[in-house]
Scaffold this active site. Structure first.
Site, PDB file in Angstrom:
ATOM      1  N   ASP A 185      57.859  -3.579   1.505  1.00  0.00           N
ATOM      2  CA  ASP A 185      58.756  -2.758   0.685  1.00  0.00           C
ATOM      3  C   ASP A 185      59.089  -1.429   1.351  1.00  0.00           C
ATOM      4  OD1 ASP A 185      56.198  -1.673   0.444  1.00  0.00           O
ATOM      5  OD2 ASP A 185      56.255  -1.489  -1.739  1.00  0.00           O
ATOM      6  N   GLU A 186      58.290  -1.016   2.330  1.00  0.00           N
ATOM      7  CA  GLU A 186      58.487   0.286   2.952  1.00  0.00           C
ATOM      8  C   GLU A 186      59.780   0.376   3.762  1.00  0.00           C
ATOM      9  OE1 GLU A 186      55.153   2.367   4.604  1.00  0.00           O
ATOM     10  OE2 GLU A 186      53.727   1.070   3.580  1.00  0.00           O
ATOM     11  N   LYS A 197      59.261  -2.292  11.212  1.00  0.00           N
ATOM     12  CA  LYS A 197      59.370  -3.479  10.379  1.00  0.00           C
ATOM     13  C   LYS A 197      60.825  -3.773  10.022  1.00  0.00           C
ATOM     14  CE  LYS A 197      56.642  -5.785   8.830  1.00  0.00           C
ATOM     15  NZ  LYS A 197      56.048  -7.072   9.336  1.00  0.00           N
ATOM     16  N   ASN A 249      52.361  -3.147  -2.131  1.00  0.00           N
ATOM     17  CA  ASN A 249      51.000  -2.969  -1.611  1.00  0.00           C
ATOM     18  C   ASN A 249      50.064  -4.078  -2.081  1.00  0.00           C
ATOM     19  OD1 ASN A 249      52.155  -0.419  -0.924  1.00  0.00           O
ATOM     20  ND2 ASN A 249      50.098   0.448  -0.877  1.00  0.00           N
ATOM     21  N   ASN A 250      49.462  -4.770  -1.129  1.00  0.00           N
ATOM     22  CA  ASN A 250      48.477  -5.802  -1.439  1.00  0.00           C
ATOM     23  C   ASN A 250      47.080  -5.211  -1.549  1.00  0.00           C
ATOM     24  OD1 ASN A 250      49.312  -9.086  -0.248  1.00  0.00           O
ATOM     25  ND2 ASN A 250      50.755  -7.474  -0.789  1.00  0.00           N
ATOM     26  N   ARG A 308      52.622   3.450  -6.041  1.00  0.00           N
ATOM     27  CA  ARG A 308      52.760   2.156  -5.385  1.00  0.00           C
ATOM     28  C   ARG A 308      52.655   1.052  -6.439  1.00  0.00           C
ATOM     29  NH1 ARG A 308      54.196   5.479  -2.453  1.00  0.00           N
ATOM     30  NH2 ARG A 308      53.440   5.996  -0.358  1.00  0.00           N
TER      31      ARG A 308
END
Length: 333
Positions: free
Chosen positions: A125-126, A152, A177-178, A212
């Site tokens: 997502d960043e 990325k 974020n995982n 996040r």
């Protein structure tokens, strides 16, 4: 199905390999990983003797090796990446080398030696940058804020370019974020658990109000599996759980679960370009592929804390000076 999983000794990659081998008894996995700082073969200790699993130590920039492996498989799932934002500020080139040139190498090998291969590229997502209100859709422009997210984004563009020009059967996933088992100890959640368990201060950048959206890693694995099997060529799929929390909320939740006092929290100098809030609209994958997250943050974070407290054998060998004595972003690693 036979998969080439790159970066499969890392956090998300190792969880994905275990997930698909447990679910699909007729699938095989080749795990290509150079075993950099975020990788650990102990992540897959429980399946290393599985006849359907092969580990190959190597770099995705090794064109000869990648080409040989791609010839053998039906699909590539590319997790391989440098992913720590703080490290990208100190050493941007390593991120360009892995996240841009490495993606190029994989795509070139696919184009030349297995143009029919299914290609799923795992992004973040960043790449969208931050957003004060609302949520990013797959059609929004990219505005990366760090060398990591810029690298990325560049990799994403290569994937889309190869898909259109060379008809590579590629899709991109962008996740929030995982968190969960086997995450490298430098990351916020495991670092908080580990330091709190040792009675050490837990550092939080700035005021801790950065937001996040937290996604339990096994929910992410299921989403990737759906994209691999049912995703459309040249499509991008956002993956999020709708569990937005400030960094401060996350740390406080962990301390409460551990029975620790909030006086362990220590606010430190913020890093440059620190995005205020990430938020993704995941309606597309929910509508088209019928995916839904199965774990609430309340459930997922409890399971995660319990896993780290029960598996010191895994994280103790990985705890280094960056975890025990975090330094400001401006100092070289």
């Amino acid at each position: 199905m036979k998969l080439l999983v790159t970066g499969g000794a890392g956090f998300i990659g190792s969880n994905f390999i275990r997930y698909v081998l447990n679910k699909h008894k007729d699938w095989e996995v080749i795990n290509l990983d150079k075993l950099g700082y975020g990788s650990n073969l102990e992540n897959l200790k429980d399946i290393k003797k599985d006849e359907r699993y092969i580990f190959v130590k190597g770099d995705i920039n090794d064109f000869e090796l990648v080409s040989r492996l791609i010839k053998e498989v039906d699909a590539v799932v590319n997790f391989a990446a440098e992913s720590h934002v703080d490290r990208s500020i100190s050493n941007p080139y390593a991120f360009v080398e892995s996240n841009v040139l490495g993606v190029y190498t994989l795509l070139e090998a696919a184009r030349k030696f297995n143009p029919e291969v299914r290609f799923v590229h795992i992004s973040t997502d960043e790449v969208y940058g931050d957003i004060e209100k609302g949520s990013f859709t797959e059609e929004d422009r990219l505005m990366p804020s760090s060398p990591y997210s810029a690298s990325k984004a560049a990799g994403d563009m290569l994937v889309l370019g190869y898909a259109r020009t060379y008809n590579i059967n590629a899709s991109i996933t962008r996740c929030t974020n995982n968190y969960g088992p086997y995450q490298f100890p430098e990351k916020l959640i495991p670092k908080t658990i580990i330091r709190a368990s040792m009675g050490l201060k837990v550092p939080i950048y700035g005021t801790g109000e950065n937001v996040r959206d937290w996604l339990y890693v096994l929910d992410h694995c299921e989403a990737i599996e759906l994209v691999l099997e049912k995703g459309e060529k040249r499509e991008i799929y956002n993956i999020s759980a709708g569990e937005e929390k400030t960094n401060l909320e996350v740390v406080r939740t962990i301390l409460k679960l551990m029975g620790k006092d909030e006086d362990l929290i220590e606010f430190v100098e913020d890093r440059p370009g620190h995005d205020v809030r990430y938020s993704l609209d995941s309606w597309k994958i929910m509508r088209d592929l019928k995916w839904r997250p199965k774990h609430s943050f309340k459930e997922g974070i409890k399971r995660t804390v319990e896993w780290y407290l029960s598996n010191e054998w895994w994280w103790k060998p990985l705890v280094n000076e960056k975890v025990l004595h975090p330094t400001p972003w401006k100092l070289k690693w």
